[in-house]
Design a protein around this motif. Structure first.
Motif, short mmCIF file in Angstrom:
data_model
loop_
_atom_site.label_atom_id
_atom_site.label_comp_id
_atom_site.label_asym_id
_atom_site.label_seq_id
_atom_site.Cartn_x
_atom_site.Cartn_y
_atom_site.Cartn_z
N ALA A 1 14.89 6.36 -4.08
CA ALA A 1 14.04 5.47 -4.74
C ALA A 1 12.58 5.29 -4.33
O ALA A 1 11.72 5.44 -5.04
CB ALA A 1 14.72 4.17 -4.92
N LYS A 2 12.43 5.12 -2.94
CA LYS A 2 11.15 5.16 -2.31
C LYS A 2 10.32 6.18 -2.59
O LYS A 2 9.12 6.35 -2.74
CB LYS A 2 11.42 4.71 -0.93
N GLU A 3 11.12 7.54 -2.84
CA GLU A 3 10.44 8.90 -2.92
C GLU A 3 9.67 8.77 -4.21
O GLU A 3 8.80 9.25 -4.28
CB GLU A 3 11.22 10.02 -2.50
N GLU A 4 10.55 8.17 -5.00
CA GLU A 4 9.94 8.13 -6.74
C GLU A 4 8.94 7.37 -6.76
O GLU A 4 7.72 7.61 -7.32
CB GLU A 4 11.17 7.86 -7.51
N GLU A 5 8.97 6.10 -6.03
CA GLU A 5 7.70 5.20 -5.90
C GLU A 5 6.74 5.87 -5.33
O GLU A 5 5.36 5.72 -5.80
CB GLU A 5 8.03 4.00 -5.08
N PHE A 6 6.77 6.64 -4.25
CA PHE A 6 5.71 7.20 -3.49
C PHE A 6 5.04 8.25 -4.52
O PHE A 6 3.80 8.43 -4.62
CB PHE A 6 6.01 7.97 -2.23
N ALA A 7 6.05 9.12 -5.10
CA ALA A 7 5.34 10.00 -6.01
C ALA A 7 4.69 9.47 -7.26
O ALA A 7 3.22 10.02 -7.55
CB ALA A 7 6.45 10.93 -6.57
N ALA A 8 5.04 8.44 -7.68
CA ALA A 8 4.29 7.79 -8.60
C ALA A 8 2.74 7.24 -8.15
O ALA A 8 1.89 7.23 -8.68
CB ALA A 8 4.97 6.59 -9.35
N LEU A 9 3.01 6.50 -6.88
CA LEU A 9 1.74 6.06 -6.09
C LEU A 9 0.59 7.30 -5.99
O LEU A 9 -0.47 7.21 -6.30
CB LEU A 9 2.27 5.69 -4.77
N LYS A 10 1.19 8.28 -5.36
CA LYS A 10 0.32 9.55 -5.25
C LYS A 10 -0.59 10.06 -6.62
O LYS A 10 -1.57 10.44 -6.52
CB LYS A 10 1.05 10.56 -4.61
N ALA A 11 0.47 9.95 -7.62
CA ALA A 11 -0.24 10.37 -8.94
C ALA A 11 -1.15 9.60 -9.44
O ALA A 11 -2.01 10.12 -10.53
CB ALA A 11 1.08 10.42 -9.84
N ARG A 12 -1.34 8.44 -8.87
CA ARG A 12 -2.67 7.49 -9.53
C ARG A 12 -3.75 7.93 -9.07
O ARG A 12 -4.93 7.63 -9.59
CB ARG A 12 -2.42 6.11 -9.07
N GLY A 13 -3.99 8.82 -8.01
CA GLY A 13 -5.14 9.38 -7.38
C GLY A 13 -6.22 8.40 -6.98
O GLY A 13 -7.18 8.51 -7.10
N LEU A 14 -5.59 7.34 -6.21
CA LEU A 14 -6.03 6.33 -5.52
C LEU A 14 -7.35 6.85 -4.47
O LEU A 14 -7.01 8.01 -3.90
CB LEU A 14 -5.32 5.56 -4.87
N LYS A 15 -8.35 6.05 -4.28
CA LYS A 15 -9.27 6.31 -3.16
C LYS A 15 -9.52 5.05 -2.62
O LYS A 15 -10.81 4.46 -3.15
CB LYS A 15 -10.48 7.25 -3.76
N LEU A 16 -8.88 4.39 -1.99
CA LEU A 16 -8.90 3.20 -1.18
C LEU A 16 -9.53 3.31 0.23
O LEU A 16 -8.78 4.02 0.96
CB LEU A 16 -7.97 2.25 -1.47
N ASP A 17 -10.10 2.49 0.95
CA ASP A 17 -10.41 2.56 2.37
C ASP A 17 -10.13 1.09 2.76
O ASP A 17 -10.83 0.05 2.68
CB ASP A 17 -12.08 2.96 2.40
N LEU A 18 -9.18 1.17 3.75
CA LEU A 18 -9.09 -0.04 4.49
C LEU A 18 -9.14 0.09 6.03
O LEU A 18 -8.43 -0.44 6.86
CB LEU A 18 -7.59 -0.64 4.49
N THR A 19 -10.23 1.01 6.47
CA THR A 19 -10.17 1.54 7.66
C THR A 19 -10.95 0.56 8.75
O THR A 19 -10.63 0.65 9.93
CB THR A 19 -11.01 2.95 7.93
N ARG A 20 -12.03 0.04 8.47
CA ARG A 20 -12.81 -0.85 9.49
C ARG A 20 -13.12 -2.15 8.66
O ARG A 20 -13.03 -2.43 7.47
CB ARG A 20 -14.20 -0.15 9.17
#
Length: 424
Positions: A18-37
């Motif tokens: 189930a989590k692999e399916e969630e992750f695949a859907a997450l990856k498919a969104r094409g996000l570009k988010l930065d929480l590094t600093r």
């Protein structure tokens, strides 16, 4: 719901799928988010835009022209504001340029080259040099020590400060242990606040090194997330009362108060440390940017002006910290695979995941377009022996991006844990 560790093999396999399916859907969104600093957001920087119209004069209150040389200690008016904020005397304060990190580096390099009050010799001539580093801690402190070739010895950071018994044991008999880093209020990344009792113990403890220094970095002293505003321990007074007035050197700045790249910085110390610092600073500078000092004096007006300004910051960033807690709690509560802080101030949330999975979590997040601080960054040399610690920095993105990113991070945490527990 049973914890993830309590699931049988079939249930764990189903959870992982189930989590692999969630992750695949997450990856498919094409996000570009930065929480590094831990950077201020544009909305926070906008709060200080009036600085761009200041100062309205070229003279300080004494009539001195701020455009000219001189005034190595900084503008007296600004020193008074920060003396009140830091609970020190104006005579103990020196104001500098935009970066307190620069002041810390100046202090350390001067100690290496010359030694300080109480030193028997320059630190570079010592047979060995060590610093105590509470972990998790501030990565820039650790990288500075590494760059200068100073060995780092770790102790645990608790909710009320570093493990003071462990610190005392390290410094008692080893003259090579010359100092310790402390972020006393809303520590990076744990949000811990050093109690008055722990601060007093640190100032009073016997040390084998006669010139032991506590680098007291008040980076987040005014960065409250609730109306219950923590007060930093009075380090200089505690040290003086214990007979070690030269032990602490305090630092602060407006890097996350006004403009991160164009603020002002502060060092506060005993009379002996201040004179020593100015003596060596005079070889590198004829004076700070007093125009910027005056600009900040006019902008704030007083210490109360700083406090009012920081309440505006709180209104912007507190909902982002709430969003982190909601996202992680919604997805991870009950699984027993992660713990995270709920800080009352500062710039970070400290996330501890299942041992051996932090690196994997960060890699999964990156694959999904969510940039996080590298796993282990809050430990010397970036090495977390348990590979479990991740520093989250929610201030820079807009609220909706924080919500999206943290839901994604929660998916990565759960997936990495399922992988680990299933042996693959």
């Amino acid at each position: 719901m049973p914890t993830l560790q309590d699931l049988d093999a079939d249930a764990l396999a189903s959870f992982r799928a189930a989590k692999e399916e969630e992750f695949a859907a997450l990856k498919a969104r094409g996000l570009k988010l930065d929480l590094t600093r831990g950077k201020p957001s544009s909305a926070q920087l906008d709060l200080s835009d009036a600085l761009l119209t200041l100062p309205t004069t070229t003279k300080d209150r004494s009539g001195a022209d701020v455009r000219n040389y001189g005034g190595l200690e900084g503008l007296p008016e600004l020193r008074e504001i920060f003396a009140e904020l830091l609970w020190v005397e104006t005579d103990q304060v020196v104001c500098g340029g935009n970066s307190s990190l620069t002041l810390m580096h100046q202090v350390l390099t001067s100690l290496l080259l010359h030694g300080g009050p109480g030193s028997e010799r320059p630190w570079k001539d010592e047979p060995a040099l060590k610093f105590v580093c509470p972990v998790p801690g501030y990565d820039r402190h650790f990288s500075m020590l590494a760059d200068l070739g100073i060995e780092m010895v770790t102790v645990d950071m608790f909710d009320d400060g570093p493990d003071v018994d462990a610190v005392a044991a390290l410094v008692k008999d080893d003259p090579a242990v010359k100092g310790i880093w402390i972020v006393p209020t809303y520590a990076n990344p744990s949000g811990a606040v050093v109690s008055a009792e722990v601060a007093a113990a640190l100032m009073a403890m016997p040390t084998a090194a006669p010139d032991f220094r506590i680098m007291w970095d008040n980076a987040y002293a005014f960065h409250h997330l609730t109306e219950d505003e923590a007060k930093s321990a009075d380090a200089l007074s505690l040290a003086a009362a214990s007979g070690h007035p030269d032990r602490p050197i305090m630092f602060a700045s407006t890097s996350k108060i006004t403009f991160a790249g164009a603020g002002v910085s502060v060092v506060a110390a005993s009379a002996a440390n201040k004179a020593w610092y100015l003596k060596h600073l005079a070889m590198a500078s004829i004076g700070p940017d007093k125009i910027n000092h005056l600009r900040h004096v006019e902008f704030f007006g007083s210490a109360d002006g700083v406090r009012a300004h920081m309440r505006k910051h709180r209104d912007i960033i507190a909902p982002k910290f709430d969003a982190v807690d909601v996202a992680l709690g919604t997805a991870l509560d009950g699984l027993d695979v992660a713990e995270w802080t709920k800080p009352t101030g500062g710039y970070f949330v400290n996330l501890d995941v299942l041992d051996g999975t932090a690196t994997r979590v960060v890699a999964l997040a990156k694959d999904a377009g969510i940039a996080l601080t590298p796993a282990g960054a809050s430990f010397p040399h970036g090495h977390d022996p348990r590979d479990r610690n991740i520093r989250l920095a929610p201030t820079f993105p807009v609220l909706e991006e924080v919500e999206t990113a943290m839901a994604g991070v929660a998916t990565c945490v759960a997936l990495a844990a399922a992988e680990k527990l299933s042996g693959a």
